[in-house]
Motif scaffolding. Structure first.
Motif, PDB file in Angstrom:
ATOM      1  N   ILE A  15       0.563  -1.249   0.030  1.00 39.61           N
ATOM      2  CA  ILE A  15       0.100   0.106  -0.146  1.00 39.61           C
ATOM      3  C   ILE A  15       0.809   1.318   0.126  1.00 39.61           C
ATOM      4  CG2 ILE A  15      -1.674   1.333   1.444  1.00 39.61           C
ATOM      5  CD1 ILE A  15      -2.817  -1.441   2.293  1.00 39.61           C
ATOM      6  N   VAL A  16       1.981   1.143   0.803  1.00 41.97           N
ATOM      7  CA  VAL A  16       2.855   2.579   0.870  1.00 41.97           C
ATOM      8  C   VAL A  16       3.793   2.729  -0.201  1.00 41.97           C
ATOM      9  CG1 VAL A  16       4.559   3.362   2.336  1.00 41.97           C
ATOM     10  CG2 VAL A  16       2.698   2.342   3.463  1.00 41.97           C
ATOM     11  N   THR A  17       4.375   1.430  -0.796  1.00 37.70           N
ATOM     12  CA  THR A  17       5.277   1.965  -1.635  1.00 37.70           C
ATOM     13  C   THR A  17       4.836   1.413  -3.271  1.00 37.70           C
ATOM     14  OG1 THR A  17       6.022  -0.458  -1.369  1.00 37.70           O
ATOM     15  CG2 THR A  17       6.886   1.014  -0.060  1.00 37.70           C
ATOM     16  N   THR A  18       3.762   0.811  -3.549  1.00 36.35           N
ATOM     17  CA  THR A  18       3.574   0.541  -4.780  1.00 36.35           C
ATOM     18  C   THR A  18       2.164   1.112  -5.336  1.00 36.35           C
ATOM     19  OG1 THR A  18       4.473  -1.525  -4.417  1.00 36.35           O
ATOM     20  CG2 THR A  18       3.049  -1.559  -6.370  1.00 36.35           C
ATOM     21  N   PRO A  20       0.788   4.026  -4.594  1.00 42.24           N
ATOM     22  CA  PRO A  20       0.521   5.269  -5.019  1.00 42.24           C
ATOM     23  C   PRO A  20       1.248   5.322  -6.395  1.00 42.24           C
ATOM     24  CG  PRO A  20       1.484   5.205  -2.827  1.00 42.24           C
ATOM     25  CD  PRO A  20       1.170   3.970  -3.415  1.00 42.24           C
ATOM     26  N   PHE A  21       2.089   4.707  -6.594  1.00 38.09           N
ATOM     27  CA  PHE A  21       2.870   4.774  -8.107  1.00 38.09           C
ATOM     28  C   PHE A  21       2.212   4.211  -8.982  1.00 38.09           C
ATOM     29  CE2 PHE A  21       6.405   4.885  -4.713  1.00 38.09           C
ATOM     30  CZ  PHE A  21       6.835   6.131  -4.803  1.00 38.09           C
ATOM     31  N   THR A  22       1.847   3.261  -9.231  1.00 35.17           N
ATOM     32  CA  THR A  22       0.928   2.334 -10.055  1.00 35.17           C
ATOM     33  C   THR A  22      -0.528   3.112 -10.356  1.00 35.17           C
ATOM     34  OG1 THR A  22       0.324   0.766  -8.585  1.00 35.17           O
ATOM     35  CG2 THR A  22       2.136   0.104  -9.467  1.00 35.17           C
ATOM     36  N   SER A  23      -0.864   3.524  -9.380  1.00 34.39           N
ATOM     37  CA  SER A  23      -2.282   4.198  -9.689  1.00 34.39           C
ATOM     38  C   SER A  23      -2.340   5.423 -10.553  1.00 34.39           C
ATOM     39  CB  SER A  23      -3.052   4.352  -8.262  1.00 34.39           C
ATOM     40  OG  SER A  23      -2.233   5.620  -7.346  1.00 34.39           O
ATOM     41  N   ILE A  24      -1.073   5.971 -10.676  1.00 31.84           N
ATOM     42  CA  ILE A  24      -1.043   7.282 -11.368  1.00 31.84           C
ATOM     43  C   ILE A  24      -1.364   7.039 -12.806  1.00 31.84           C
ATOM     44  CG2 ILE A  24       1.290   6.841 -12.250  1.00 31.84           C
ATOM     45  CD1 ILE A  24      -0.425  10.188 -10.727  1.00 31.84           C
ATOM     46  N   ILE A  25      -1.289   5.757 -13.410  1.00 32.10           N
ATOM     47  CA  ILE A  25      -1.514   5.439 -14.721  1.00 32.10           C
ATOM     48  C   ILE A  25      -3.017   5.531 -15.120  1.00 32.10           C
ATOM     49  CG2 ILE A  25       0.211   3.691 -14.974  1.00 32.10           C
ATOM     50  CD1 ILE A  25      -1.994   1.249 -14.790  1.00 32.10           C
ATOM     51  N   TYR A  26      -3.790   5.739 -14.201  1.00 34.37           N
ATOM     52  CA  TYR A  26      -5.183   6.052 -14.155  1.00 34.37           C
ATOM     53  C   TYR A  26      -5.544   7.481 -14.326  1.00 34.37           C
ATOM     54  CZ  TYR A  26      -5.724   1.074 -12.943  1.00 34.37           C
ATOM     55  OH  TYR A  26      -5.735  -0.186 -13.020  1.00 34.37           O
ATOM     56  N   THR A  27      -4.755   8.445 -13.980  1.00 34.78           N
ATOM     57  CA  THR A  27      -4.864   9.824 -14.052  1.00 34.78           C
ATOM     58  C   THR A  27      -3.807  10.595 -15.162  1.00 34.78           C
ATOM     59  OG1 THR A  27      -3.174   9.960 -12.215  1.00 34.78           O
ATOM     60  CG2 THR A  27      -5.654   9.870 -11.769  1.00 34.78           C
ATOM     61  N   LEU A  28      -2.763   9.913 -15.252  1.00 39.85           N
ATOM     62  CA  LEU A  28      -1.799  10.586 -16.358  1.00 39.85           C
ATOM     63  C   LEU A  28      -1.658   9.637 -17.719  1.00 39.85           C
ATOM     64  CD1 LEU A  28       0.753  12.010 -14.158  1.00 39.85           C
ATOM     65  CD2 LEU A  28      -0.956  13.161 -15.073  1.00 39.85           C
ATOM     66  N   ASP A  29      -1.423   9.994 -18.656  1.00 37.94           N
ATOM     67  CA  ASP A  29      -1.087   9.390 -19.909  1.00 37.94           C
ATOM     68  C   ASP A  29       0.137   8.430 -19.836  1.00 37.94           C
ATOM     69  OD1 ASP A  29      -3.396  10.160 -21.112  1.00 37.94           O
ATOM     70  OD2 ASP A  29      -2.366  11.903 -21.840  1.00 37.94           O
ATOM     71  N   SER A  30       1.379   8.807 -19.289  1.00 35.33           N
ATOM     72  CA  SER A  30       2.314   8.162 -19.312  1.00 35.33           C
ATOM     73  C   SER A  30       2.917   8.112 -17.716  1.00 35.33           C
ATOM     74  CB  SER A  30       3.559   9.145 -19.997  1.00 35.33           C
ATOM     75  OG  SER A  30       3.150   8.817 -21.350  1.00 35.33           O
ATOM     76  N   TRP A  31       3.847   6.957 -17.653  1.00 35.58           N
ATOM     77  CA  TRP A  31       4.543   6.853 -16.248  1.00 35.58           C
ATOM     78  C   TRP A  31       5.418   8.091 -15.888  1.00 35.58           C
ATOM     79  CZ3 TRP A  31       4.306   3.347 -12.203  1.00 35.58           C
ATOM     80  CH2 TRP A  31       5.274   3.250 -11.339  1.00 35.58           C
ATOM     81  N   PRO A  32       5.325   8.607 -14.901  1.00 35.15           N
ATOM     82  CA  PRO A  32       6.158   9.961 -14.591  1.00 35.15           C
ATOM     83  C   PRO A  32       7.251   9.807 -13.814  1.00 35.15           C
ATOM     84  CG  PRO A  32       4.252  10.114 -13.470  1.00 35.15           C
ATOM     85  CD  PRO A  32       4.326   8.715 -13.902  1.00 35.15           C
ATOM     86  N   TRP A  33       7.418   8.470 -13.129  1.00 35.15           N
ATOM     87  CA  TRP A  33       8.392   8.403 -11.962  1.00 35.15           C
ATOM     88  C   TRP A  33       9.743   7.842 -12.299  1.00 35.15           C
ATOM     89  CZ3 TRP A  33       6.016  10.925  -8.444  1.00 35.15           C
ATOM     90  CH2 TRP A  33       4.555  10.806  -8.222  1.00 35.15           C
ATOM     91  N   SER A  35      12.785   5.218 -14.104  1.00 38.41           N
ATOM     92  CA  SER A  35      12.963   3.569 -14.328  1.00 38.41           C
ATOM     93  C   SER A  35      13.087   3.018 -12.759  1.00 38.41           C
ATOM     94  CB  SER A  35      14.350   3.365 -15.223  1.00 38.41           C
ATOM     95  OG  SER A  35      15.565   4.113 -14.550  1.00 38.41           O
ATOM     96  N   LEU A  36      13.723   3.732 -12.096  1.00 36.27           N
ATOM     97  CA  LEU A  36      14.292   3.224 -10.662  1.00 36.27           C
ATOM     98  C   LEU A  36      12.747   2.966  -9.765  1.00 36.27           C
ATOM     99  CD1 LEU A  36      16.008   2.440  -8.314  1.00 36.27           C
ATOM    100  CD2 LEU A  36      16.146   5.235  -7.470  1.00 36.27           C
ATOM    101  N   LEU A  37      11.862   3.725  -9.726  1.00 32.67           N
ATOM    102  CA  LEU A  37      10.752   3.623  -9.093  1.00 32.67           C
ATOM    103  C   LEU A  37       9.879   2.519  -9.999  1.00 32.67           C
ATOM    104  CD1 LEU A  37       9.473   6.996  -7.975  1.00 32.67           C
ATOM    105  CD2 LEU A  37      10.320   4.983  -6.423  1.00 32.67           C
ATOM    106  N   CYS A  38       9.927   2.354 -11.201  1.00 34.23           N
ATOM    107  CA  CYS A  38       9.292   1.486 -11.910  1.00 34.23           C
ATOM    108  C   CYS A  38       9.632  -0.036 -11.273  1.00 34.23           C
ATOM    109  CB  CYS A  38       9.699   1.520 -13.351  1.00 34.23           C
ATOM    110  SG  CYS A  38       8.897   0.206 -14.419  1.00 34.23           S
ATOM    111  N   THR A  39      11.095  -0.047 -11.478  1.00 33.63           N
ATOM    112  CA  THR A  39      11.647  -1.360 -10.839  1.00 33.63           C
ATOM    113  C   THR A  39      11.206  -1.735  -9.593  1.00 33.63           C
ATOM    114  OG1 THR A  39      13.678  -1.324 -12.709  1.00 33.63           O
ATOM    115  CG2 THR A  39      13.737  -2.607 -10.735  1.00 33.63           C
ATOM    116  N   SER A  40      11.426  -0.732  -8.610  1.00 35.16           N
ATOM    117  CA  SER A  40      11.165  -0.975  -7.154  1.00 35.16           C
ATOM    118  C   SER A  40       9.838  -1.299  -6.885  1.00 35.16           C
ATOM    119  CB  SER A  40      11.594   0.050  -6.320  1.00 35.16           C
ATOM    120  OG  SER A  40      10.925   1.247  -6.875  1.00 35.16           O
ATOM    121  N   SER A  41       8.964  -0.606  -7.686  1.00 34.89           N
ATOM    122  CA  SER A  41       7.359  -0.979  -7.213  1.00 34.89           C
ATOM    123  C   SER A  41       6.985  -2.274  -7.808  1.00 34.89           C
ATOM    124  CB  SER A  41       6.710   0.280  -8.166  1.00 34.89           C
ATOM    125  OG  SER A  41       6.749   0.031  -9.722  1.00 34.89           O
TER     126      SER A  41
END
Length: 219
Positions: A15-18, A20-33, A35-41
């Motif tokens: 809930i804390v680390t994944t 908030p980051f993955t839910s952004i795809i439902y509000t923005l067109d592209s991943w803004p975070w 590669s590091l946060l992509c891999t870690s999430s």
């Protein structure tokens, strides 16, 4: 208690680390975070799922031994330092196993680009390396379905089938005057039902996700 704590920590980590980051795809067109946060999430997501699934298997096995063979000291409620050490060791091994199964997420996760036209491109976090081909992605999806869903639920089903058979047999052979034994059986049955409820909720919630991934990659 240690199993429930481990399960809660895995869910909290997700809930804390994944989320908030993955839910952004439902509000923005592209991943803004990046590669590091992509891999870690992706890595933390797989670790959390692995810990949750493997802990449910351990809980089911613990309930099996507590009900079928209550004199053993290896289950969580067997009492004594040996049982506590066994439970802690199992919980640690579960985390290590979940981390091991999540290593492919570190290797393969990256920012993937989808070009719509010369002016429009989309970027999203993708868990499988493109250069390894579609067969690798299919294999990983099928592997996750087996490791994180089908096989654990099968093992849990065996445990609960044996528990049900033992409870039915015990109810027929417990003398009426042994009220203490009857109360113990009822108490263990309640705990087993609680764990079974966790398993059923897990099975219902994760089935659509696995079915969608299998359909998407094998259609």
């Amino acid at each position: 208690m240690f199993y429930i704590l481990s399960l809660a920590l895995a869910d909290l980590l997700l809930i804390v680390t994944t989320v908030p980051f993955t839910s952004i795809i439902y509000t923005l067109d592209s991943w803004p975070w990046g590669s590091l946060l992509c891999t870690s999430s992706e890595f933390i997501k797989d670790v959390s799922i692995g810990v949750s699934v493997f802990t449910l298997v351990a809980l089911s096995g613990d309930r099996f031994f507590a009900i079928v063979d209550p004199l053993r000291k290896f289950h969580a409620h067997g009492g004594g330092r040996r049982a506590t050490r066994m439970t802690i060791t199992t919980a640690v091994l579960i985390w290590l196993l979940a981390i091991a199964f999540a290593v492919p997420a570190i290797v393969g996760s990256h920012i993937k680009t989808v070009v719509v036209n010369k002016d429009v491109s989309f970027y999203f976090c993708y868990p499988f390396p493109d250069e390894w081909g579609s067969q690798y992605a299919r294999g990983m999806v099928l592997g996750k379905f087996l490791v994180y869903y089908a096989v654990p639920l099968f093992i849990i089903g065996i445990f609960y089938a044996l528990i049900a058979r033992h409870l039915i047999h015990s109810a027929k052979h417990v003398p009426g005057e042994m009220q203490g034994t009857v109360r113990q059986i009822k108490a263990r049955r309640k705990v087993a039902i609680t764990v079974l409820a966790f398993v059923v909720i897990f099975g219902i919630c994760f089935l659509p996700s696995h079915l969608f991934m299998l359909w998407f990659y094998y259609k």
